[in-house]
Design a protein around this motif. Structure first.
Motif, mmCIF file in Angstrom:
data_model
loop_
_atom_site.group_PDB
_atom_site.id
_atom_site.type_symbol
_atom_site.label_atom_id
_atom_site.label_comp_id
_atom_site.label_asym_id
_atom_site.label_seq_id
_atom_site.Cartn_x
_atom_site.Cartn_y
_atom_site.Cartn_z
ATOM 1 N N HIS A 169 0.618 -1.464 -0.151
ATOM 2 C CA HIS A 169 -0.258 -0.139 -0.279
ATOM 3 C C HIS A 169 0.567 1.315 -0.163
ATOM 4 C CE1 HIS A 169 -3.114 -2.836 1.124
ATOM 5 N NE2 HIS A 169 -4.076 -1.508 0.185
ATOM 6 N N GLY A 170 2.097 1.018 0.905
ATOM 7 C CA GLY A 170 3.259 2.592 0.765
ATOM 8 C C GLY A 170 3.582 2.779 -0.813
ATOM 9 N N PHE A 171 3.748 1.657 -1.304
ATOM 10 C CA PHE A 171 4.474 1.951 -3.087
ATOM 11 C C PHE A 171 3.311 2.758 -3.781
ATOM 12 C CE2 PHE A 171 7.679 -1.364 -2.397
ATOM 13 C CZ PHE A 171 8.593 -0.493 -2.030
ATOM 14 N N GLY A 212 0.859 7.644 -6.625
ATOM 15 C CA GLY A 212 0.064 8.415 -6.598
ATOM 16 C C GLY A 212 0.209 9.484 -5.805
ATOM 17 N N LEU A 213 1.224 9.912 -5.121
ATOM 18 C CA LEU A 213 2.190 11.448 -4.715
ATOM 19 C C LEU A 213 3.064 11.901 -6.075
ATOM 20 C CD1 LEU A 213 2.947 9.875 -0.853
ATOM 21 C CD2 LEU A 213 1.141 11.897 -2.031
ATOM 22 N N ILE A 217 8.432 12.745 -1.264
ATOM 23 C CA ILE A 217 8.262 11.157 -1.157
ATOM 24 C C ILE A 217 7.479 10.993 0.484
ATOM 25 C CG2 ILE A 217 7.607 9.710 -2.058
ATOM 26 C CD1 ILE A 217 6.917 10.091 -4.746
ATOM 27 N N PRO A 218 9.032 9.908 0.687
ATOM 28 C CA PRO A 218 9.477 9.316 2.357
ATOM 29 C C PRO A 218 8.872 10.537 3.154
ATOM 30 C CG PRO A 218 11.894 9.393 1.182
ATOM 31 C CD PRO A 218 10.347 10.545 0.249
ATOM 32 N N PHE A 219 9.114 11.922 3.069
ATOM 33 C CA PHE A 219 8.428 12.425 4.269
ATOM 34 C C PHE A 219 6.868 12.205 4.126
ATOM 35 C CE2 PHE A 219 7.671 16.241 6.614
ATOM 36 C CZ PHE A 219 8.434 16.713 7.985
ATOM 37 N N LEU A 270 4.467 11.186 7.000
ATOM 38 C CA LEU A 270 3.228 11.814 8.226
ATOM 39 C C LEU A 270 2.254 11.068 7.275
ATOM 40 C CD1 LEU A 270 3.927 16.144 7.060
ATOM 41 C CD2 LEU A 270 5.104 14.134 9.269
ATOM 42 N N PHE A 271 2.382 10.628 6.623
ATOM 43 C CA PHE A 271 0.381 9.561 6.288
ATOM 44 C C PHE A 271 0.070 8.798 7.305
ATOM 45 C CE2 PHE A 271 -1.171 6.160 4.245
ATOM 46 C CZ PHE A 271 -2.417 7.121 4.123
ATOM 47 N N ASN A 272 2.023 7.776 7.547
ATOM 48 C CA ASN A 272 1.631 6.883 8.750
ATOM 49 C C ASN A 272 1.633 7.714 9.930
ATOM 50 O OD1 ASN A 272 1.280 4.911 6.716
ATOM 51 N ND2 ASN A 272 3.762 4.946 6.520
#
Length: 110
Positions: free
Chosen positions: A24-26, A31-32, A42-44, A48-50
């Motif tokens: 799901h992260g990929f 999507g981002l 993207i990593p940040f 923050l999303f998680n």
């Protein structure tokens, strides 16, 4: 063990959860990227999303526990059909979304 049988999923549920989250992260990361977010950010954004998802889950669990304790203190007893309603609601929505997305995937609905 389940019914006398075992499987990788039963023995190592954390691996399945990890791989599910990674997949799901990929998907979220792609999507981002498609939205135009720079790759360096993207990593940040994922972090923050998680964190937001985890905080939301903790808040939901705290709310449910507080409601359960309040109902116990107030000695509120629901009729059986009311107690079963949330399970049927979740199951019905899940079935609806599964049928809807399958129909979209097969091109039967736009």
């Amino acid at each position: 063990m389940w019914r006398g049988e075992t499987s990788f999923t039963i023995r190592h549920p954390w691996v399945v959860a990890f791989l599910f989250g990674l997949l799901h992260g990929f998907g979220f990361a792609s999507g981002l990227t498609a939205m135009g977010l720079p790759k360096a950010e993207i990593p940040f954004a994922l972090l923050l999303f998680n964190v937001g998802v985890e905080l939301g889950q903790i808040a939901f669990v705290v709310l449910v526990v507080l409601l359960e304790r309040a109902f116990r203190v107030l000695q509120i007893h629901w009729p059986r059909y009311v107690a079963m309603l949330p399970g049927y609601a979740v199951g019905s929505l899940g079935a609806f979304w599964t049928i809807q997305r399958t129909a979209i995937l097969l091109g039967a609905v736009r």
